[in-house]
Design a protein around this motif. Structure first.
Motif, mmCIF file in Angstrom:
data_model
loop_
_atom_site.group_PDB
_atom_site.id
_atom_site.type_symbol
_atom_site.label_atom_id
_atom_site.label_comp_id
_atom_site.label_asym_id
_atom_site.label_seq_id
_atom_site.Cartn_x
_atom_site.Cartn_y
_atom_site.Cartn_z
ATOM 1 N N GLY A 192 1.321 -1.445 -0.085
ATOM 2 C CA GLY A 192 -0.039 -0.105 0.052
ATOM 3 C C GLY A 192 0.767 1.166 0.297
ATOM 4 O O GLY A 192 2.109 1.708 0.599
ATOM 5 N N ARG A 193 0.444 2.424 -0.162
ATOM 6 C CA ARG A 193 0.974 3.599 -0.663
ATOM 7 C C ARG A 193 1.538 3.803 1.296
ATOM 8 O O ARG A 193 0.649 3.853 2.081
ATOM 9 N N GLY A 194 3.130 4.742 1.496
ATOM 10 C CA GLY A 194 2.580 4.438 2.558
ATOM 11 C C GLY A 194 1.943 6.043 3.070
ATOM 12 O O GLY A 194 1.112 7.100 2.758
ATOM 13 N N TYR A 195 2.078 6.724 4.447
ATOM 14 C CA TYR A 195 0.789 7.614 4.551
ATOM 15 C C TYR A 195 1.613 8.757 4.667
ATOM 16 O O TYR A 195 2.613 9.234 4.569
ATOM 17 N N THR A 196 0.641 9.097 4.322
ATOM 18 C CA THR A 196 0.975 11.217 4.243
ATOM 19 C C THR A 196 2.014 11.735 5.323
ATOM 20 O O THR A 196 1.596 11.654 6.751
ATOM 21 N N GLY A 197 2.820 12.149 5.240
ATOM 22 C CA GLY A 197 3.567 13.156 6.503
ATOM 23 C C GLY A 197 2.980 13.920 7.276
ATOM 24 O O GLY A 197 1.918 14.622 6.888
ATOM 25 N N GLY A 198 3.622 14.504 8.278
ATOM 26 C CA GLY A 198 2.850 15.206 9.463
ATOM 27 C C GLY A 198 2.861 17.055 8.846
ATOM 28 O O GLY A 198 3.920 16.430 8.225
ATOM 29 N N PRO A 199 2.135 17.505 9.729
ATOM 30 C CA PRO A 199 2.192 19.023 9.292
ATOM 31 C C PRO A 199 3.349 19.728 9.171
ATOM 32 O O PRO A 199 3.585 18.815 10.737
ATOM 33 N N GLY A 200 4.291 20.119 8.651
ATOM 34 C CA GLY A 200 4.655 21.507 9.264
ATOM 35 C C GLY A 200 4.070 22.198 10.951
ATOM 36 O O GLY A 200 3.096 22.643 10.934
ATOM 37 N N GLY A 201 5.318 22.657 11.374
ATOM 38 C CA GLY A 201 5.054 23.581 12.670
ATOM 39 C C GLY A 201 4.792 25.031 12.127
ATOM 40 O O GLY A 201 5.570 25.561 11.119
ATOM 41 N N HIS A 202 3.460 25.387 12.729
ATOM 42 C CA HIS A 202 3.398 27.167 12.262
ATOM 43 C C HIS A 202 4.835 27.905 12.532
ATOM 44 O O HIS A 202 5.053 28.047 14.104
ATOM 45 N N GLY A 203 4.628 29.201 12.615
ATOM 46 C CA GLY A 203 6.422 30.057 12.500
ATOM 47 C C GLY A 203 5.130 30.799 13.988
ATOM 48 O O GLY A 203 4.084 31.067 13.727
ATOM 49 N N GLY A 204 6.657 31.405 14.339
ATOM 50 C CA GLY A 204 5.678 32.014 15.665
ATOM 51 C C GLY A 204 5.664 33.581 15.708
ATOM 52 O O GLY A 204 5.890 33.758 14.182
ATOM 53 N N ASP A 205 4.020 34.022 16.016
ATOM 54 C CA ASP A 205 4.144 35.601 15.456
ATOM 55 C C ASP A 205 4.898 36.436 16.095
ATOM 56 O O ASP A 205 6.262 36.120 16.633
ATOM 57 N N ALA A 206 5.032 37.499 14.679
ATOM 58 C CA ALA A 206 6.399 38.250 15.419
ATOM 59 C C ALA A 206 5.683 39.266 16.605
ATOM 60 O O ALA A 206 4.285 39.588 16.092
ATOM 61 N N GLY A 207 6.922 40.153 17.573
ATOM 62 C CA GLY A 207 6.203 40.445 18.327
ATOM 63 C C GLY A 207 5.643 42.466 17.870
ATOM 64 O O GLY A 207 6.946 42.750 16.657
ATOM 65 N N HIS A 208 4.850 42.826 18.588
ATOM 66 C CA HIS A 208 4.604 44.344 17.344
ATOM 67 C C HIS A 208 5.691 45.295 17.980
ATOM 68 O O HIS A 208 6.453 45.056 19.174
ATOM 69 N N GLY A 209 5.833 46.329 17.357
ATOM 70 C CA GLY A 209 6.581 47.221 18.292
ATOM 71 C C GLY A 209 6.323 48.434 19.218
ATOM 72 O O GLY A 209 5.109 48.790 19.445
ATOM 73 N N GLY A 210 7.348 48.831 19.981
ATOM 74 C CA GLY A 210 6.821 49.261 21.382
ATOM 75 C C GLY A 210 6.831 50.688 20.634
ATOM 76 O O GLY A 210 7.026 51.544 19.804
ATOM 77 N N GLN A 211 5.451 51.824 21.450
ATOM 78 C CA GLN A 211 5.437 53.370 21.330
ATOM 79 C C GLN A 211 6.969 54.396 21.202
ATOM 80 O O GLN A 211 7.087 53.824 22.143
#
Length: 308
Positions: A192-211
């Motif tokens: 049988g066909r091999g199973y699908t690979g797992g999803p890649g991890g999401h990148g972390g959100d960028a931090g907002h710049g300060g006032q």
């Protein structure tokens, strides 16, 4: 008199007479006496560091003294905290008050994932440039450079490549027939066909710049503060970079073909599985807003009303 030369110092080690609070109901006479008791503080090529930077916390530093001297590139580093200074004479040899220096100019970056398919952590938001309020009672001499830039946001951490998919199922074995004559009943099945690979991890959100920070310079008396006595900048902090999503995991190996038999051939290996879905990149951050300066002449009674 306290003088610090060529070494960084923190607010906590300043003399107690410099940091002592002033009662809100103090008379003008006692207020003047309190400033004289604060003595002279000289920063000669030294940095006075106020607390630590941090978006979720804020330190308050209070100085009341007779004379503050800044020489040979000395700096007061606020780390985005609030600083209030009451001083009779402020002398600055082209020295500075700044919000952040070195690595602290950017908030902490999020950590990247470690395990297969793990997402990166978001970058910390940048701290504001803080608030600096200086009340000069008698004399401002020289040039004071004030830069209360907002802290840049932290970078998002990267996601990790997804897990490799499991191997596909093995094909069935071949079978022989003995009737009416010995021969092949059926060949070995393909894997049988091999199973699908797992999803890649999401990148972390960028931090907002300060006032950008706020600067208040109050001169006691009728003579306005010369423009050349100070410079001011408080640009917004820039956002960090978003983390990069991890690649999808490799597809699993195709399953082995079934075994052959005396009269039948074996099956073929199955196809490899499909690659997993790539993780999304982190969200973009937002820049802060620029700060502002307010420079005013006040009478001493109004200065006393502004005591913390």
């Amino acid at each position: 008199m306290a003088e610090y030369q060529g070494i960084p110092i923190n607010y906590d080690i300043l003399p107690d007479e410099v940091k002592a609070a002033i009662d809100r109901d103090v008379s003008q006479h006692d207020f003047s006496l309190r400033l004289r008791e604060g003595g002279t503080l000289t920063l000669n090529g030294s940095d006075l560091v106020i607390g630590e930077p941090g978006y979720e916390k804020n330190t308050f530093a209070f100085l009341a003294l007779d004379k503050l001297e800044l020489k040979n590139g000395a700096k007061i580093v606020t780390n985005g905290n609030t600083v209030a200074i009451f001083v009779n004479k402020l002398h600055s040899e082209n020295c500075s008050i700044v919000s952040f220096v070195g690595n602290n100019q950017r908030a902490k970056s999020g950590t990247s994932g470690v395990a297969d398919g793990e997402s990166g952590r978001p970058g910390a938001p940048g701290d504001s440039g803080g608030v600096v309020a200086i009340h000069v009672i008698e004399e401002l001499r020289g040039i004071l450079n004030v830069n209360l830039s907002g802290q840049d946001g932290g970078h998002g951490g990267n996601g990790v490549k997804g897990t490799t998919g499991p191997e596909g199922p093995r094909g069935g074995d071949a079978a022989d027939s003995n009737w009416p004559l010995p021969g092949c009943k059926h060949s070995g099945g393909d894997g049988g066909r091999g199973y699908t690979g797992g999803p890649g991890g999401h990148g972390g959100d960028a931090g907002h710049g300060g006032q950008g920070g706020q600067f208040f310079l109050y001169n006691v008396g009728v003579a306005p503060i010369p423009q050349a006595s100070y410079s001011f900048a408080a640009p917004a902090g820039t956002p960090g970079n978003p983390g990069i999503g991890g690649a999808g995991g490799d597809g699993g190996r195709g399953g082995d073909g079934g075994h052959g038999s005396t009269y039948c051939g074996g099956g073929n290996r199955g196809p490899n599985g499909y690659q997993g879905v790539n993780g999304d990149n982190g969200a973009q951050g937002i820049a802060g807003a620029a700060g502002a300066a307010i420079v005013k002449n006040l009478d001493l009674e109004l200065v006393l009303r502004r005591l913390p």
